[in-house]
Design an enzyme around this catalytic site. Structure first.
Site, PDB file in Angstrom:
ATOM      1  N   GLY A  20       0.829  -1.211   0.000  1.00 31.82           N
ATOM      2  CA  GLY A  20       0.000   0.000   0.000  1.00 31.82           C
ATOM      3  C   GLY A  20       0.861   1.258   0.000  1.00 31.82           C
ATOM      4  N   ARG A  24       7.307   1.803   1.148  1.00 30.45           N
ATOM      5  CA  ARG A  24       7.596   0.370   1.307  1.00 30.45           C
ATOM      6  C   ARG A  24       8.080  -0.209  -0.012  1.00 30.45           C
ATOM      7  NH1 ARG A  24       8.788  -1.509   6.147  1.00 30.45           N
ATOM      8  NH2 ARG A  24       7.232  -0.909   7.663  1.00 30.45           N
ATOM      9  N   ARG A  43       1.984  11.084  -8.795  1.00 28.95           N
ATOM     10  CA  ARG A  43       1.311  11.243  -7.492  1.00 28.95           C
ATOM     11  C   ARG A  43       2.139  10.702  -6.330  1.00 28.95           C
ATOM     12  NH1 ARG A  43      -4.692  12.037  -7.539  1.00 28.95           N
ATOM     13  NH2 ARG A  43      -5.153  12.578  -9.684  1.00 28.95           N
ATOM     14  N   ARG A  87      -0.415  -8.795  -3.409  1.00 31.98           N
ATOM     15  CA  ARG A  87      -0.490  -7.703  -2.446  1.00 31.98           C
ATOM     16  C   ARG A  87       0.282  -8.110  -1.199  1.00 31.98           C
ATOM     17  NH1 ARG A  87      -1.940  -3.937   0.867  1.00 31.98           N
ATOM     18  NH2 ARG A  87      -3.342  -4.246   2.620  1.00 31.98           N
ATOM     19  N   ILE A  88       1.104  -7.198  -0.704  1.00 30.90           N
ATOM     20  CA  ILE A  88       1.776  -7.417   0.567  1.00 30.90           C
ATOM     21  C   ILE A  88       1.421  -6.237   1.450  1.00 30.90           C
ATOM     22  CG2 ILE A  88       3.715  -8.942  -0.057  1.00 30.90           C
ATOM     23  CD1 ILE A  88       5.297  -6.583  -0.831  1.00 30.90           C
ATOM     24  N   SER A  90      -0.267  -4.843   5.642  1.00 30.41           N
ATOM     25  CA  SER A  90      -0.505  -5.112   7.056  1.00 30.41           C
ATOM     26  C   SER A  90      -1.999  -5.319   7.257  1.00 30.41           C
ATOM     27  CB  SER A  90      -0.005  -3.949   7.906  1.00 30.41           C
ATOM     28  OG  SER A  90      -0.653  -2.769   7.514  1.00 30.41           O
ATOM     29  N   GLU A 179      -8.222  -5.909   6.454  1.00 29.04           N
ATOM     30  CA  GLU A 179      -7.388  -4.990   5.671  1.00 29.04           C
ATOM     31  C   GLU A 179      -8.327  -4.292   4.683  1.00 29.04           C
ATOM     32  OE1 GLU A 179      -6.160  -5.890   2.008  1.00 29.04           O
ATOM     33  OE2 GLU A 179      -8.187  -6.676   2.211  1.00 29.04           O
ATOM     34  N   GLU A 181      -7.892  -3.922   0.832  1.00 29.32           N
ATOM     35  CA  GLU A 181      -7.641  -3.964  -0.629  1.00 29.32           C
ATOM     36  C   GLU A 181      -7.828  -5.319  -1.318  1.00 29.32           C
ATOM     37  OE1 GLU A 181      -5.305  -2.796   1.579  1.00 29.32           O
ATOM     38  OE2 GLU A 181      -5.569  -0.641   1.278  1.00 29.32           O
ATOM     39  N   ASP A 204      -1.561  -4.928  14.021  1.00 34.47           N
ATOM     40  CA  ASP A 204      -2.318  -4.503  15.200  1.00 34.47           C
ATOM     41  C   ASP A 204      -3.416  -5.532  15.447  1.00 34.47           C
ATOM     42  OD1 ASP A 204      -3.117  -2.613  12.703  1.00 34.47           O
ATOM     43  OD2 ASP A 204      -4.905  -3.318  13.731  1.00 34.47           O
ATOM     44  N   ARG A 217       8.646  -3.611  12.695  1.00 35.79           N
ATOM     45  CA  ARG A 217       7.881  -3.604  11.443  1.00 35.79           C
ATOM     46  C   ARG A 217       8.709  -4.061  10.252  1.00 35.79           C
ATOM     47  NH1 ARG A 217       2.687  -0.659  11.478  1.00 35.79           N
ATOM     48  NH2 ARG A 217       2.397  -0.214  13.657  1.00 35.79           N
TER      49      ARG A 217
END
Ligand code: HPA
Length: 234
Positions: A20, A24, A43, A87-88, A90, A179, A181, A204, A217
């Site tokens: 996301g 990252r 962007r 997708r990776i 949290s 999550e 997405e 979390d 993290r």
């Protein structure tokens, strides 16, 4: 070039990892890829293409939430020919046996709505992972020192959700984490005959309210990237 991605034709690999957070994407490119070059800055949604163990791979930020994710995934698949999208990210843990720092591999995604709702309308389509990628990720996770869960996750449109009754039903029905997405990724992949998977670290916890300390993290995120790359090229 597309509306949201500045890469030239051919600059994006058939295999794309999608975190996301654009920073990252930069960290993954610097840490895991060889000869990485920045292929998108539109962007500030950074994207990089390089190689991992000799395999060409792109890492492209997706932003948060399904509408943003859907824009990038649509352009990657339809305009740049991406065939494998992972997708990776949290997620928030939703079961007591799922702990902060654990990895979740999403077999399927529960959702109230996705950007594909307009196409699917009243059909409760079941978004599911590509089985080959899923099996390869489960195998890859065995060589990484992290507890891994495989199952159903909830792709939510709201981070600040005030529907406690909904959360109760998710938990009751065994949903592992939340999550924002993956359901849209799985639906788009099904529609365009691409392979898709979503892998998460639990950052979390909705039941214990524990949160991953920031110094942990990077390590836990790295475990997940390792699993995703191994699965992509298994
Ligand atoms: N809710 C939605 N998305 C998330 C969460 C959460 O608690 N944690 C990480 N991504």
């Amino acid at each position: 070039m597309t509306v949201h991605i500045g890469a030239q034709p051919g600059q994006i690999a058939e295999t794309v990892l999608m975190p996301g957070d654009p920073y990252r994407a930069k960290w993954i490119a610097e840490t895991f890829l060889q000869d990485a070059e920045c292929i998108n800055q539109v962007r500030g949604m950074l994207g990089f293409t390089g190689t991992w163990n000799g395999n060409r791979v792109t890492v492209q930020g997706s932003g948060m939430g399904m509408p943003s994710f859907s824009i990038y995934a649509n352009e990657l698949i339809r305009d740049y020919g991406a065939k494998t999208l992972i997708r990776i990210g949290s997620c928030g843990g939703m079961q007591h046996h799922v702990k902060v720092r654990d990895v979740i591999i999403a077999m399927t995604c529960t959702t109230m709505s996705t950007p594909s709702r307009g196409i699917l309308r009243d059909l409760n389509f079941a978004p599911c992972a590509d089985y080959g990628l899923l099996a390869a990720a489960v195998e890859a996770a065995k060589s990484v020192d992290v507890t891994t869960h495989v199952g159903n996750i909830y792709s939510s449109d709201t981070f600040y959700d005030e529907r406690n009754d909904l959360q109760e039903q998710m938990i009751r029905h065994g949903v592992l984490g939340v999550e924002m997405e993956a359901a849209e990724l799985y639906i788009l992949a099904a529609r365009h005959k691409a392979r898709a998977l979503a892998v998460f670290t639990v950052s979390d916890h909705l039941l214990t309210h524990e949160a991953l300390p920031s110094e942990d993290r990077e390590k836990t995120f790295g475990d997940m990237v390792e699993i995703a790359l191994e699965a992509a090229f298994a």
